[in-house]
Design a protein around this motif. Sequence first.
Motif, PDB file in Angstrom:
ATOM      1  N   ALA A 340       0.685  -0.967   0.311  1.00  0.00           N
ATOM      2  CA  ALA A 340      -0.163  -0.317  -0.169  1.00  0.00           C
ATOM      3  C   ALA A 340       1.487   0.987  -0.102  1.00  0.00           C
ATOM      4  CB  ALA A 340      -0.703  -0.007   0.890  1.00  0.00           C
ATOM      5  N   ILE A 341       1.843   1.722   0.636  1.00  0.00           N
ATOM      6  CA  ILE A 341       2.847   2.348   1.148  1.00  0.00           C
ATOM      7  C   ILE A 341       3.344   2.493  -0.737  1.00  0.00           C
ATOM      8  CG2 ILE A 341       5.416   3.061   2.166  1.00  0.00           C
ATOM      9  CD1 ILE A 341       4.591   2.064   3.971  1.00  0.00           C
ATOM     10  N   GLU A 342       3.897   1.531  -0.914  1.00  0.00           N
ATOM     11  CA  GLU A 342       4.445   1.933  -2.402  1.00  0.00           C
ATOM     12  C   GLU A 342       3.419   2.540  -3.848  1.00  0.00           C
ATOM     13  OE1 GLU A 342       6.044  -1.179  -6.131  1.00  0.00           O
ATOM     14  OE2 GLU A 342       6.234  -2.181  -3.553  1.00  0.00           O
ATOM     15  N   LEU A 343       1.696   1.995  -3.185  1.00  0.00           N
ATOM     16  CA  LEU A 343       1.284   2.738  -3.883  1.00  0.00           C
ATOM     17  C   LEU A 343       0.941   4.176  -3.817  1.00  0.00           C
ATOM     18  CD1 LEU A 343      -1.932  -0.222  -4.830  1.00  0.00           C
ATOM     19  CD2 LEU A 343       0.411   0.905  -6.365  1.00  0.00           C
ATOM     20  N   LEU A 344       1.157   4.380  -3.161  1.00  0.00           N
ATOM     21  CA  LEU A 344       0.902   5.720  -2.293  1.00  0.00           C
ATOM     22  C   LEU A 344       2.040   6.773  -2.440  1.00  0.00           C
ATOM     23  CD1 LEU A 344      -0.311   5.816   1.598  1.00  0.00           C
ATOM     24  CD2 LEU A 344      -1.480   6.159  -0.103  1.00  0.00           C
ATOM     25  N   GLU A 345       3.552   5.742  -2.670  1.00  0.00           N
ATOM     26  CA  GLU A 345       4.564   6.934  -3.245  1.00  0.00           C
ATOM     27  C   GLU A 345       4.982   6.618  -4.853  1.00  0.00           C
ATOM     28  OE1 GLU A 345       7.957   4.617  -1.139  1.00  0.00           O
ATOM     29  OE2 GLU A 345       7.197   5.495   0.544  1.00  0.00           O
ATOM     30  N   ASN A 346       4.072   5.808  -4.918  1.00  0.00           N
ATOM     31  CA  ASN A 346       4.280   5.620  -6.871  1.00  0.00           C
ATOM     32  C   ASN A 346       2.651   5.782  -7.173  1.00  0.00           C
ATOM     33  OD1 ASN A 346       7.077   5.330  -7.215  1.00  0.00           O
ATOM     34  ND2 ASN A 346       6.131   3.476  -5.703  1.00  0.00           N
ATOM     35  N   PRO A 347       1.723   7.288  -7.223  1.00  0.00           N
ATOM     36  CA  PRO A 347       0.498   6.994  -7.446  1.00  0.00           C
ATOM     37  C   PRO A 347       0.466   6.849  -9.218  1.00  0.00           C
ATOM     38  CG  PRO A 347       1.346   9.436  -7.274  1.00  0.00           C
ATOM     39  CD  PRO A 347       2.648   8.883  -6.782  1.00  0.00           C
ATOM     40  N   ARG A 348      -0.627   6.052  -9.665  1.00  0.00           N
ATOM     41  CA  ARG A 348      -0.788   5.917 -10.530  1.00  0.00           C
ATOM     42  C   ARG A 348      -2.010   7.081 -11.939  1.00  0.00           C
ATOM     43  NH1 ARG A 348       2.468   1.834  -8.968  1.00  0.00           N
ATOM     44  NH2 ARG A 348       2.307  -0.173  -9.462  1.00  0.00           N
ATOM     45  N   GLU A 349      -2.060   6.900 -12.910  1.00  0.00           N
ATOM     46  CA  GLU A 349      -2.844   8.009 -13.615  1.00  0.00           C
ATOM     47  C   GLU A 349      -4.215   7.414 -13.640  1.00  0.00           C
ATOM     48  OE1 GLU A 349      -2.957  10.694 -14.550  1.00  0.00           O
ATOM     49  OE2 GLU A 349      -0.516  11.309 -14.093  1.00  0.00           O
ATOM     50  N   PRO A 350      -5.242   8.247 -13.674  1.00  0.00           N
ATOM     51  CA  PRO A 350      -6.702   7.416 -13.106  1.00  0.00           C
ATOM     52  C   PRO A 350      -7.339   6.892 -14.006  1.00  0.00           C
ATOM     53  CG  PRO A 350      -6.389   9.369 -11.715  1.00  0.00           C
ATOM     54  CD  PRO A 350      -5.036   9.434 -12.874  1.00  0.00           C
ATOM     55  N   GLU A 351      -6.954   7.802 -15.041  1.00  0.00           N
ATOM     56  CA  GLU A 351      -7.692   7.517 -16.997  1.00  0.00           C
ATOM     57  C   GLU A 351      -6.639   6.732 -17.643  1.00  0.00           C
ATOM     58  OE1 GLU A 351     -10.242   8.605 -18.286  1.00  0.00           O
ATOM     59  OE2 GLU A 351     -10.032  11.351 -16.821  1.00  0.00           O
ATOM     60  N   ILE A 352      -5.592   6.191 -17.086  1.00  0.00           N
ATOM     61  CA  ILE A 352      -4.666   4.761 -17.577  1.00  0.00           C
ATOM     62  C   ILE A 352      -5.719   3.657 -16.695  1.00  0.00           C
ATOM     63  CG2 ILE A 352      -3.358   3.029 -17.963  1.00  0.00           C
ATOM     64  CD1 ILE A 352      -1.314   5.915 -18.095  1.00  0.00           C
ATOM     65  N   LEU A 353      -6.059   3.743 -15.711  1.00  0.00           N
ATOM     66  CA  LEU A 353      -6.215   2.928 -14.979  1.00  0.00           C
ATOM     67  C   LEU A 353      -7.912   2.551 -15.843  1.00  0.00           C
ATOM     68  CD1 LEU A 353      -5.414   3.615 -11.754  1.00  0.00           C
ATOM     69  CD2 LEU A 353      -4.658   1.508 -12.579  1.00  0.00           C
ATOM     70  N   ALA A 354      -8.211   3.332 -15.652  1.00  0.00           N
ATOM     71  CA  ALA A 354     -10.099   3.259 -16.204  1.00  0.00           C
ATOM     72  C   ALA A 354     -10.125   2.643 -17.978  1.00  0.00           C
ATOM     73  CB  ALA A 354     -10.861   4.965 -16.302  1.00  0.00           C
ATOM     74  N   GLN A 355      -8.959   2.367 -18.440  1.00  0.00           N
ATOM     75  CA  GLN A 355      -9.062   2.802 -19.786  1.00  0.00           C
ATOM     76  C   GLN A 355      -9.424   0.840 -19.977  1.00  0.00           C
ATOM     77  OE1 GLN A 355      -9.585   3.879 -22.485  1.00  0.00           O
ATOM     78  NE2 GLN A 355      -9.418   1.854 -23.187  1.00  0.00           N
ATOM     79  N   TYR A 356      -8.464   0.552 -18.403  1.00  0.00           N
ATOM     80  CA  TYR A 356      -8.052  -1.040 -18.737  1.00  0.00           C
ATOM     81  C   TYR A 356      -9.691  -1.359 -18.135  1.00  0.00           C
ATOM     82  CZ  TYR A 356      -7.299  -5.403 -16.544  1.00  0.00           C
ATOM     83  OH  TYR A 356      -7.545  -6.511 -15.513  1.00  0.00           O
ATOM     84  N   ALA A 357     -10.334  -1.063 -17.088  1.00  0.00           N
ATOM     85  CA  ALA A 357     -11.243  -1.776 -16.440  1.00  0.00           C
ATOM     86  C   ALA A 357     -12.349  -1.763 -17.987  1.00  0.00           C
ATOM     87  CB  ALA A 357     -12.125  -0.684 -15.441  1.00  0.00           C
ATOM     88  N   SER A 358     -12.040  -0.313 -18.978  1.00  0.00           N
ATOM     89  CA  SER A 358     -13.511  -0.413 -19.665  1.00  0.00           C
ATOM     90  C   SER A 358     -14.367  -1.441 -20.277  1.00  0.00           C
ATOM     91  CB  SER A 358     -13.368   0.972 -20.219  1.00  0.00           C
ATOM     92  OG  SER A 358     -12.323   0.312 -21.384  1.00  0.00           O
TER      93      SER A 358
END
Length: 380
Positions: A340-358
């Motif tokens: 969880a700390i690793e994700l906090l320190e290396n945030p993802r681009e929301p739109e890239i995540l959303a594109q995968y889920a579509s």
Amino acid sequence: MRILLLTGLAPLLDNRIAGAAVVDRLRHYRNFCEVRAVSPVNIVSSDILGRFSQRFSRYPPKKLLIEDDLEIDYPRYFLVPRDKPIERIVRTISMRLRPDVIITHWGPTGWGACSAATKMGVPHVQFFHGSDIHDLRFKNHRSHEKTKSLIQASDICFFVSEGLKKLSESKYGTARNSFVSPNGINTEIFRVLPEQRQKEPGVTIGYIGRFEPIKGVDNLPGVFDRIRKARNDIPIKFVLVGEGSLRKSVERQLQSSGISHVSIGFVDQKRLAEVMNDLDVLLVPSRNEGWGSVILESIACGTPVVATKVGGTPEAIGNSYNGILVEPGNSFLDRFAQAAIELLENPREPEILAQYASQFSWANIVGREMRIMKETLAID
């Protein structure tokens, strides 16, 4: 094509999003065919015990309107075991509806439905969601044999993940026709909300789901505590969403550890999407998971996930950009918190995540299911 759909997973009076995966399928089935939805309820627990205990007063009346042209019937039955009364319910409705196929969601509901379908010469399609394969409640000999017979007798078996399909094959043998069809997401609701993602200083970490042992929620206080101590340089808000038998226990542990948190009960999907957009990381510490719809919903909202590497979670997360998988075992709390700390320190681009889920939109999922059923069962 006419479909009779039976489900043990359906909305309840105190949880209208229960059975959301079935309700969303129903909405899209209507684009292809006529469908009648039924969720049989034991009259002892719903009507008799409901007079004395709030726990059993959660079942809807005999019909529940979901929206303008979508409703679910809740016929009552009295006898236990459920096989014979459910078989009678199916036969009674089928005399009027004349279904081309009978679909059942959740294994134990399928025991009686499949028997009725076989006797009437109507194809039976069974969906397995996770707990109906791996839940401890169904590991006695009688339940094992009934589930094995259901899998072998059904014309088609759908499993929400490849992991669940393989587990089923190891326990019950190979189905006649088996396919993987994950639960989809409502992309009109679960999406990136830019205004919701404009956050105050600090980070927000949350859990969304049932507070039951299988979900690993007893690990949350330890994980929260490790994250808090490791990143005491930033304000961290912890959020809990859901209900269940362990919720009060988890809250007491957090309070005794001095961990400030926000606790929310069941909410509708629109509010759920807002909460997911507000999170920086979602935690899914499940001990087993058939698929993990909450994982995809979170990714669709632009929030990465830390999940235990069990069942269908690797398939839901998809890749290391969307989240981090943590193997169960020794030092689990330390490794889960560090992810969880690793994700906090290396945030993802929301739109890239959303594109995968579509790609997991309900239109795509149901369209494929309908093609499989029509081709396999030779139904127009």
